[in-house]
Design an enzyme around this catalytic site. Structure first.
Site, PDB file in Angstrom:
ATOM      1  N   GLY A 213       0.870  -1.416   0.193  1.00  0.00           N
ATOM      2  CA  GLY A 213      -0.059  -0.130  -0.046  1.00  0.00           C
ATOM      3  C   GLY A 213       1.003   1.325  -0.101  1.00  0.00           C
ATOM      4  O   GLY A 213       1.971   1.119  -0.261  1.00  0.00           O
ATOM      5  N   ASN A 214       0.331   2.515   0.190  1.00  0.00           N
ATOM      6  CA  ASN A 214       0.879   3.641   0.315  1.00  0.00           C
ATOM      7  C   ASN A 214       0.312   4.453   1.431  1.00  0.00           C
ATOM      8  O   ASN A 214      -0.745   4.090   1.888  1.00  0.00           O
ATOM      9  CB  ASN A 214       0.896   4.461  -1.266  1.00  0.00           C
ATOM     10  CG  ASN A 214      -0.381   4.463  -1.404  1.00  0.00           C
ATOM     11  OD1 ASN A 214      -1.165   5.366  -0.851  1.00  0.00           O
ATOM     12  ND2 ASN A 214      -1.042   3.759  -2.595  1.00  0.00           N
TER      13      ASN A 214
END
Ligand code: C5P
Length: 416
Positions: A213-214
């Site tokens: 993810g980020n």
């Protein structure tokens, strides 16, 4: 309707005479409040003759009548035309050093400012920040026209035609400008529009408990969606893993992965009638090639300390796909975002310029990220880049709502 017509000290003050005429001929009661500088361009007798009322710039006249408070309190509309860079700065910062700025502070009715100045002053970041601050507070700032300025020069900064100013001012006065909204403009330049906004960050699953993810929180995309709804648009908000409250008036389409986000956006756009797509989401460029149906174990067997390798495959570039599928006049206005850290090959603006050309969208919003900047924060500094011009509009540092307002200020008049 009782209108306070403020006039600040620019050469375009002479055009305010026509604005005054249009308002009085439409049956409105107009009280002209020029600044001292405005009176150097057009004298008090002109304003008094045209409005049929005495005129003052100072808070020291008629003190028993407390005009510096009363004028604002009793007005149904305050319109300033022209609004100089200095007037915008004083209004943005709440100064009250003459009758006009005092009136702006006491007014709880719609306030409309029509700026006029030289292009260099209009495009200066200080003026941009002041305009953004005023708009954030609900003041309606009319975009200046482009064209011949006082000298031989041309560019944005010209006062729009009096008819246009009066139309913008009257449009700001609607029944919606009451109650909680009192003092805010009823900007509805996106009324009847359908916009799609993506927000947040995609998660690409590795196994049932892990993902790639980020750090995107979704705050910027949600601010863009909220602003569009406030301006009257129907908003489809495609939210990727966002834990914020859905803004009023937005239809949330929750997604997790890049492929889900693509499906959601494509379905909305293919449904027809979408006027703009703002791709504020941080979309993963890659996803794991294989999804493990059960949790990946720490060890594969007794004494086996080897680490697994994650193989990645490329995700589709959703924005690039929208650009490719442009269908002439019916194509939505496309806004891309760029989160840049700079990498030694060029500064953030150079990287953003290259990205705008590569992506082919209509507007690129570039943010500087890293070192705790932008991601998850309430404030940001953004650069707005357009195709075909080197000109850059820088917004902030300030609230993400300011960037949202700047995006729609730019895009609203350009929607097809
Ligand atoms: O190339 P980069 O990922 O920096 O571009 C960012 C912009 O492109 C953002 O507007 C983002 O929403 C969009 N994007 C996309 N599909 C991807 C990656 C990014 O639409 N796979």
């Amino acid at each position: 309707m009782r209108v306070v017509l403020g006039v600040s000290g620019g050469i375009a003050a002479y055009k305010a005479c026509s604005v005054l005429r249009l308002l009085t001929e439409a049956g409105h009661e107009v009280i002209v409040v020029p600044t001292a500088a405005a009176l150097r361009f057009v004298g008090a007798p002109t304003w008094e003759a045209l409005s049929g009322r005495p005129v003052s710039s100072e808070v020291w006249d008629d003190v028993p009548l407390v005009p510096h408070v009363r004028l604002g309190q009793e007005a149904d509309l305050v319109l300033v035309a022209p609004a100089t860079a200095d007037l915008l700065a004083r209004a943005a910062h709440g100064l009250a050093d003459d009758l006009l700025t005092s009136t702006l502070l006491t007014a709880r009715c719609p306030v409309v400012l029509a700026p006029a100045m030289h292009t260099e002053m209009w495009t200066h970041p200080a003026t941009g920040a002041n305009v953004a601050l005023l708009r954030e507070r609900g003041v309606h700032v009319v975009e200046p026209a482009s064209g011949r300025l006082t000298g031989a020069d041309t560019g944005p900064g010209r006062l729009p035609d009096p008819e246009e100013i009066v139309a913008a001012a009257l449009a700001a006065v609607t029944p919606a400008a009451t109650g909680d909204d009192a003092g805010r403009s009823a900007a509805d330049d996106l009324a009847g529009r359908h916009v799609v906004v993506t927000a947040g960050g995609t998660r690409e699953p590795l196994d049932p408990v892990r993902y790639l993810g980020n750090r995107s929180s979704g705050k910027q995309g949600y601010a863009v969606a909220a602003e569009a709804a406030r301006r009257g648009a129907r908003v489809s908000l495609v939210g990727a893993n966002v834990s914020l409250e859905t803004p009023a008036g937005c239809d949330l389409v929750p997604v997790q992965t890049a492929l889900e986000l693509q499906r959601a956006v494509d379905r909305l756009v293919d449904g027809g009638g979408v006027d703009a797509v703002v791709m504020a989401a941080a979309v993963a460029d890659f996803r794991p090639a294989h999804y493990a149906e059960s949790k990946i174990k720490k060890t594969h067997g007794e004494g086996d300390d080897s680490a697994p390798t994650i193989e990645l495959v490329r995700n589709p570039d959703i924005l690039a796909g929208l650009v490719e599928r442009r269908a002439g006049a019916a194509s939505p206005f496309l806004v891309g975002f760029a989160a840049e850290t700079g990498d030694g090959t060029g500064d953030v603006l150079a990287l953003a310029r290259a990205k705008l050309e590569r992506k082919g969208c209509d507007l690129l919003v570039a943010n500087e990220v890293g070192d705790g900047r932008t991601f998850g924060q309430d404030t940001t500094t953004a650069h707005l880049l357009r195709p075909g011009t080197e000109e850059v509009r820088t917004v902030g540092p300030g609230d993400k709502a300011l960037v949202a307002a700047a995006i729609w200020d730019h895009a609203a008049p350009l929607l097809r």
